[in-house]
Design an enzyme around this catalytic site. Structure first.
Site, short mmCIF file in Angstrom:
data_model
loop_
_atom_site.label_atom_id
_atom_site.label_comp_id
_atom_site.label_asym_id
_atom_site.label_seq_id
_atom_site.Cartn_x
_atom_site.Cartn_y
_atom_site.Cartn_z
N ASP A 171 26.39 9.76 72.26
CA ASP A 171 27.57 9.26 72.98
C ASP A 171 28.78 9.27 72.01
O ASP A 171 28.62 9.14 70.80
CB ASP A 171 27.29 7.82 73.45
CG ASP A 171 28.35 7.27 74.40
OD1 ASP A 171 28.15 7.35 75.62
OD2 ASP A 171 29.38 6.76 73.90
N HIS A 195 25.50 -0.29 73.76
CA HIS A 195 26.33 -1.31 73.09
C HIS A 195 25.69 -2.71 73.13
O HIS A 195 26.20 -3.63 72.50
CB HIS A 195 27.72 -1.39 73.75
CG HIS A 195 28.55 -0.16 73.57
ND1 HIS A 195 28.81 0.39 72.32
CD2 HIS A 195 29.18 0.65 74.46
CE1 HIS A 195 29.57 1.47 72.46
NE2 HIS A 195 29.80 1.66 73.74
N HIS A 237 30.86 6.99 71.53
CA HIS A 237 31.00 5.68 70.88
C HIS A 237 29.76 5.34 70.07
O HIS A 237 28.65 5.71 70.43
CB HIS A 237 31.23 4.59 71.94
CG HIS A 237 32.43 4.85 72.81
ND1 HIS A 237 32.32 5.53 74.01
CD2 HIS A 237 33.73 4.55 72.64
CE1 HIS A 237 33.54 5.62 74.55
NE2 HIS A 237 34.41 5.04 73.74
N ASP A 261 30.75 11.59 76.82
CA ASP A 261 32.18 11.25 76.69
C ASP A 261 32.80 11.87 75.43
O ASP A 261 33.93 11.58 75.07
CB ASP A 261 32.42 9.73 76.75
CG ASP A 261 31.40 8.91 76.03
OD1 ASP A 261 30.53 9.48 75.34
OD2 ASP A 261 31.47 7.66 76.13
#
Ligand code: ZN
Length: 344
Positions: A196, A160, A198, A285
């Site tokens: 991931d 991120h 996200h 995740d």
């Protein structure tokens, strides 16, 4: 497969995060690494290498040096103002529109260089950030010295974080720093596959105008999930980078039958790009019971993911990102590494 790991990540611990109406202990905790290392050892992966200390030269190729300096100085400045204990976090965000730049106040730096409340700074945060960078670079060098595959157990994670913004548990972008190291060492093309849950908004932003790094991300669509503002399929890169960014957003609740098709699409595009090295931003995740995620992948699916990535037959550096199910985190990560390492 060699694992690159350092205990220094433990220094980054003890802060809390805001989850809707309450403050809770950070999901991104040192225990995550203990669980992963234990599961990897149980699965037979015991070849653990300590990272070599590196300077900040490669980090400065990816991140604004003023941003890196902020990461280093944030907690000491905070401590000077408020005394020991607690953790530093932003009070305001993002007033860049009028061209403001941060002043000597730690508040202004936090406002300028972070984009959410999930990047707290404690006393040892910089030690962990700097160590994660060394883990990524040491992993990259092992590949450059002939290893087929390496797993860089970076913590805190990185995908991120962009050139000058920290957020979502991420401070410096370990996968991007690894990719830059491969380019510095002579690779012409590096692919980053981000699996991931996200979107890897930081990695996308860093390489958005470049063709020497192809970025592919499978993630929950921005309508449903953090970071909410990026990750649309229409984001394909711009300038020299046009055509070198692939987003495969999927709705919350997606199961492996759909996710696996997106993986095949990403792998086909990566194969066509013909990279010299593949960097995998490895988040698990996507697991059905992950408290932070919202996809429906099951533990055996991760073995399949690992074996499918292996079919690219490309030197591969895994870099650890997210994954928060404390009961199955280790199994899921180990399954990917086992799936990759088992010849099908
Ligand atoms: Zn994640």
């Amino acid at each position: 497969m060699k694992l690159v790991y350092s205990d220094d990540h433990r220094e980054h611990a003890g802060a809390k995060e805001m989850r809707y109406d309450q403050m809770i202990p950070m999901s991104e905790s040192p225990e995550r690494m203990d669980i992963i290392m234990e599961a990897l050892a149980k699965a037979g992966f015991k070849d653990v290498v300590s990272p070599q200390a590196h300077g900040l030269e490669v980090a400065h190729q990816i991140h604004d040096p003023a941003f890196v300096s902020f990461l280093q100085r944030c907690y000491p400045l905070w401590e000077k103002e408020f005394g020991l204990g607690g953790f530093a976090t932003a009070y305001t965000f993002g007033m860049r529109s009028m061209g403001q730049s941060p002043n000597a106040s730690v508040h202004s730096m936090l406002s300028c260089y972070t984009f959410d409340v999930c990047v707290p700074f404690v006393k040892g945060t910089w030690t962990a950030i700097n160590s994660a960078k060394d883990v990524a670079l040491t992993g990259a060098e092992l590949i450059q010295n002939g290893e087929q595959a390496v797993f860089a157990l970076c913590r805190p994670p990185g995908h991120h974080a962009s050139q000058d913004l920290a957020g979502g548990y991420c401070y410096m972008n370990n996968a991007a720093i690894a990719a830059q190291s491969h380019l510095n060492a002579g690779s012409k093309r590096v692919a980053i596959l981000d699996i991931d849950y996200h979107h890897g908004n930081g990695t996308q932003t860093i390489f958005y105008q470049r063709s020497d790094v192809f970025f592919a991300s499978l993630h929950c669509r921005p309508e449903d999930e953090y970071p909410f503002l990026l990750g649309y399929a229409t984001e394909v890169g711009e300038g020299d980078g046009k055509g070198y960014n692939l987003n495969l957003p999927m709705p919350r609740g997606t199961d492996y039958s759909v996710w696996e098709q997106a993986l095949q699409t990403a792998l086909q595009r990566i194969e066509a790009y013909n990279p010299d090295v593949l960097v995998v931003s490895l988040g698990v995740d996507t697991f059905a019971d992950d408290p932070v995620g919202g996809f429906m992948l099951q533990s055996p699916d991760f073995t399949d993911i690992g074996s499918k990535i292996r079919t690219l037959n490309c030197p591969t550096q895994f870099v650890m990102e997210g994954g928060y199910s404390m009961s199955e985190l280790g199994t899921n990560v180990a399954n990917i590494i086992r799936g990759y390492s088992t010849k099908g």
